[in-house]
Write an enzyme that holds these catalytic residues in place. Structure first.
Site, PDB file in Angstrom:
ATOM      1  N   ASN A   1       0.868  -1.181   0.000  1.00 46.52           N
ATOM      2  CA  ASN A   1       0.000   0.000   0.000  1.00 46.52           C
ATOM      3  C   ASN A   1       0.903   1.229   0.000  1.00 46.52           C
ATOM      4  O   ASN A   1       1.491   1.558   1.018  1.00 46.52           O
ATOM      5  CB  ASN A   1      -0.899  -0.035   1.247  1.00 46.52           C
ATOM      6  CG  ASN A   1      -1.705   1.237   1.420  1.00 46.52           C
ATOM      7  OD1 ASN A   1      -1.757   2.075   0.524  1.00 46.52           O
ATOM      8  ND2 ASN A   1      -2.338   1.384   2.576  1.00 46.52           N
ATOM      9  N   TRP A   2       1.001   1.877  -1.153  1.00 47.42           N
ATOM     10  CA  TRP A   2       1.930   3.013  -1.271  1.00 47.42           C
ATOM     11  C   TRP A   2       1.386   4.264  -0.600  1.00 47.42           C
ATOM     12  O   TRP A   2       2.089   5.255  -0.474  1.00 47.42           O
ATOM     13  CB  TRP A   2       2.230   3.312  -2.746  1.00 47.42           C
ATOM     14  CG  TRP A   2       2.981   2.226  -3.467  1.00 47.42           C
ATOM     15  CD1 TRP A   2       3.343   0.992  -2.967  1.00 47.42           C
ATOM     16  CD2 TRP A   2       3.471   2.265  -4.812  1.00 47.42           C
ATOM     17  NE1 TRP A   2       4.019   0.273  -3.918  1.00 47.42           N
ATOM     18  CE2 TRP A   2       4.110   1.038  -5.069  1.00 47.42           C
ATOM     19  CE3 TRP A   2       3.415   3.215  -5.829  1.00 47.42           C
ATOM     20  CZ2 TRP A   2       4.695   0.728  -6.301  1.00 47.42           C
ATOM     21  CZ3 TRP A   2       3.999   2.919  -7.056  1.00 47.42           C
ATOM     22  CH2 TRP A   2       4.636   1.689  -7.283  1.00 47.42           C
ATOM     23  N   LYS A   3       0.109   4.243  -0.238  1.00 49.54           N
ATOM     24  CA  LYS A   3      -0.532   5.430   0.354  1.00 49.54           C
ATOM     25  C   LYS A   3      -0.298   6.648  -0.567  1.00 49.54           C
ATOM     26  O   LYS A   3      -0.181   6.471  -1.785  1.00 49.54           O
ATOM     27  CB  LYS A   3      -0.018   5.659   1.773  1.00 49.54           C
ATOM     28  CG  LYS A   3      -0.160   4.380   2.622  1.00 49.54           C
ATOM     29  CD  LYS A   3       0.012   4.584   4.089  1.00 49.54           C
ATOM     30  CE  LYS A   3      -0.142   3.260   4.801  1.00 49.54           C
ATOM     31  NZ  LYS A   3      -0.061   3.375   6.238  1.00 49.54           N
TER      32      LYS A   3
ATOM     33  N   HIS B   1      -9.533   1.141   4.979  1.00 44.79           N
ATOM     34  CA  HIS B   1      -8.249   1.330   5.661  1.00 44.79           C
ATOM     35  C   HIS B   1      -8.468   2.263   6.862  1.00 44.79           C
ATOM     36  O   HIS B   1      -9.281   3.186   6.794  1.00 44.79           O
ATOM     37  CB  HIS B   1      -7.230   1.935   4.689  1.00 44.79           C
ATOM     38  CG  HIS B   1      -5.849   1.925   5.255  1.00 44.79           C
ATOM     39  ND1 HIS B   1      -5.420   2.879   6.143  1.00 44.79           N
ATOM     40  CD2 HIS B   1      -4.817   1.067   5.092  1.00 44.79           C
ATOM     41  CE1 HIS B   1      -4.170   2.605   6.504  1.00 44.79           C
ATOM     42  NE2 HIS B   1      -3.782   1.506   5.868  1.00 44.79           N
TER      43      HIS B   1
ATOM     44  N   GLU C   1      -6.886   4.666   7.935  1.00 42.89           N
ATOM     45  CA  GLU C   1      -6.710   6.097   7.643  1.00 42.89           C
ATOM     46  C   GLU C   1      -7.977   6.669   7.009  1.00 42.89           C
ATOM     47  O   GLU C   1      -8.332   7.821   7.244  1.00 42.89           O
ATOM     48  CB  GLU C   1      -5.470   6.296   6.747  1.00 42.89           C
ATOM     49  CG  GLU C   1      -4.186   6.063   7.539  1.00 42.89           C
ATOM     50  CD  GLU C   1      -3.004   5.572   6.715  1.00 42.89           C
ATOM     51  OE1 GLU C   1      -3.029   5.658   5.482  1.00 42.89           O
ATOM     52  OE2 GLU C   1      -2.036   5.083   7.349  1.00 42.89           O
TER      53      GLU C   1
ATOM     54  N   GLU D   1      -5.436  -4.938  10.712  1.00 47.38           N
ATOM     55  CA  GLU D   1      -4.428  -3.898  10.912  1.00 47.38           C
ATOM     56  C   GLU D   1      -4.722  -3.156  12.213  1.00 47.38           C
ATOM     57  O   GLU D   1      -5.528  -2.204  12.221  1.00 47.38           O
ATOM     58  CB  GLU D   1      -4.446  -2.903   9.740  1.00 47.38           C
ATOM     59  CG  GLU D   1      -4.129  -3.531   8.405  1.00 47.38           C
ATOM     60  CD  GLU D   1      -3.530  -2.524   7.428  1.00 47.38           C
ATOM     61  OE1 GLU D   1      -2.443  -2.806   6.922  1.00 47.38           O
ATOM     62  OE2 GLU D   1      -4.134  -1.465   7.197  1.00 47.38           O
TER      63      GLU D   1
ATOM     64  N   GLY E   1       2.388   2.279  10.842  1.00 47.15           N
ATOM     65  CA  GLY E   1       3.344   3.376  10.667  1.00 47.15           C
ATOM     66  C   GLY E   1       4.027   3.795  11.956  1.00 47.15           C
ATOM     67  O   GLY E   1       4.658   4.837  12.019  1.00 47.15           O
TER      68      GLY E   1
ATOM     69  N   SER F   1       3.378  -2.067  10.449  1.00 49.20           N
ATOM     70  CA  SER F   1       4.825  -2.120  10.682  1.00 49.20           C
ATOM     71  C   SER F   1       5.450  -3.476  10.358  1.00 49.20           C
ATOM     72  O   SER F   1       6.358  -3.927  11.061  1.00 49.20           O
ATOM     73  CB  SER F   1       5.151  -1.692  12.115  1.00 49.20           C
ATOM     74  OG  SER F   1       4.716  -0.360  12.343  1.00 49.20           O
TER      75      SER F   1
ATOM     76  N   GLY G   1       2.818  -1.093   4.324  1.00 51.12           N
ATOM     77  CA  GLY G   1       2.854   0.339   4.037  1.00 51.12           C
ATOM     78  C   GLY G   1       4.278   0.805   3.768  1.00 51.12           C
ATOM     79  O   GLY G   1       4.822   0.634   2.681  1.00 51.12           O
ATOM     80  N   GLY G   2       4.904   1.369   4.785  1.00 53.35           N
ATOM     81  CA  GLY G   2       6.230   1.967   4.641  1.00 53.35           C
ATOM     82  C   GLY G   2       7.242   1.064   3.950  1.00 53.35           C
ATOM     83  O   GLY G   2       7.993   1.510   3.065  1.00 53.35           O
TER      84      GLY G   2
HETATM   85  P1  PGA Z   1       2.761   0.291   7.717  1.00 54.89           P
HETATM   86  O1  PGA Z   1       1.314   0.506   7.077  1.00 54.89           O
HETATM   87  O2  PGA Z   1       3.316  -1.002   7.142  1.00 54.89           O
HETATM   88  O3  PGA Z   1       3.556   1.494   7.290  1.00 54.89           O
HETATM   89  O4  PGA Z   1       2.575   0.208   9.196  1.00 54.89           O
HETATM   90  C1  PGA Z   1       0.438  -0.579   6.870  1.00 54.89           C
HETATM   91  C2  PGA Z   1      -0.847  -0.098   6.286  1.00 54.89           C
HETATM   92  O5  PGA Z   1      -1.301   0.995   6.639  1.00 54.89           O
HETATM   93  O6  PGA Z   1      -1.461  -0.791   5.451  1.00 54.89           O
END
Ligand code: PGA
Length: 250
Positions: A9-11, A95, A97, A167, A173, A212, A233-234
């Site tokens: 997930n590149w966000k 998600h 977010e 999640e 993050g 993470s 994510g990251g």
């Molecule tokens: P993260 O994000 O790996 O940076 O914690 C995961 C996500 O939000 O899908």
């Protein structure tokens, strides 16, 4: 046997040049990823470009969000069909977010899940508890509520063509990963809850862990009985790290 699945997930990250460098790096190491299905979910504006760069590879494309509406006067929104037009196979729905920053309710997330399926996309339904909910001991209630919204609207049969991602919001993050045991406990809860309605569908359902995930913790997490891969994510923004996580799926 559930095929492991790792989705990046590149966000809201990337650029034309940066995406190319990232994808070149991923493509260079893909031969070593044998078992795992791999997806990347770039921002909408890059989907077409990324689709072209992924042609001839086994990496599939996902989107990060979609409108619950199918077409019409919804300024700024993008429909499921438009995502399909751009060669998407998956779409992330709900998600944390989107839920926390953009106020998406369980009911809206369920509608988006339905819109994705109706158009032929496979939804990756995210569920997860806040830190205060975990500390209050209400994790299972929160996850059950988030799942029930979708089950009520779409029924258990919809989960035959879906992916669930657990999640924990406190792990996204933050560098704080759920321990493999903590994650496994919630994954088992999700699987058992769905099995009560249909054991076959529940058994085949892929449940990803997100929050993470790094190359250094992926093997242990993905080794748990009910963890079938990850939503990353990251670490999905670095080719070597992402590839190492993909290899951990097998
Ligand atoms: P993260 O994000 O790996 O940076 O914690 C995961 C996500 O939000 O899908």
């Amino acid at each position: 046997m559930r095929r492991p699945f790792v989705a990046g997930n590149w966000k809201m990250n990337g650029s034309v040049a940066g995406n190319k460098a990232l994808l070149d790096g991923i493509k260079a190491g893909l031969a070593a990823v044998t078992m795992t299905e791999v997806a990347v979910c770039p921002p909408f504006v890059y989907l077409r470009d990324v689709a072209q760069q992924l042609q001839g590879t086994a990496v599939v494309l996902g989107a990060q969000n979609l409108s619950e509406q199918s077409a019409g006067a919804y300024t700024g929104e993008i429909s499921a069909a438009m995502r399909l037009d751009l060669a998407c196979r998956y779409v992330i729905v709900g998600h944390s977010e989107r839920r926390a920053i953009y106020g998406e309710s369980d009911a809206l997330v369920a509608k988006k899940f339905a819109a994705a399926r109706k158009a032929g996309l496979i939804p990756i339904l995210c569920v997860g508890e806040l830190l205060e909910e975990r500390e209050a001991g209400t994790t299972e209630q929160v996850i059950a509520r988030q799942l029930d919204a979708v089950l009520t609207l779409e029924g258990i049969a919809a989960f035959a063509q879906a992916v669930v991602a657990y999640e924990p919001v406190w792990a996204i993050g933050t560098g704080k990963t759920a321990s493999p045991d903590q994650a496994q406990a919630v994954h088992a809860f999700i699987r058992n809850k769905l099995a009560a309605q249909d054991a076959t569908i529940s058994d085949k359902l892929r449940i990803l862990y997100g929050g993470s995930v790094k190359a250094s913790n992926a093997v242990e997490l993905f080794g748990m009985a009910d963890i079938d891969g990850g939503l990353i994510g990251g670490a999905a923004l670095q080719a070597e790290e992402f590839l190492a996580i993909c290899r951990a799926g097998a």
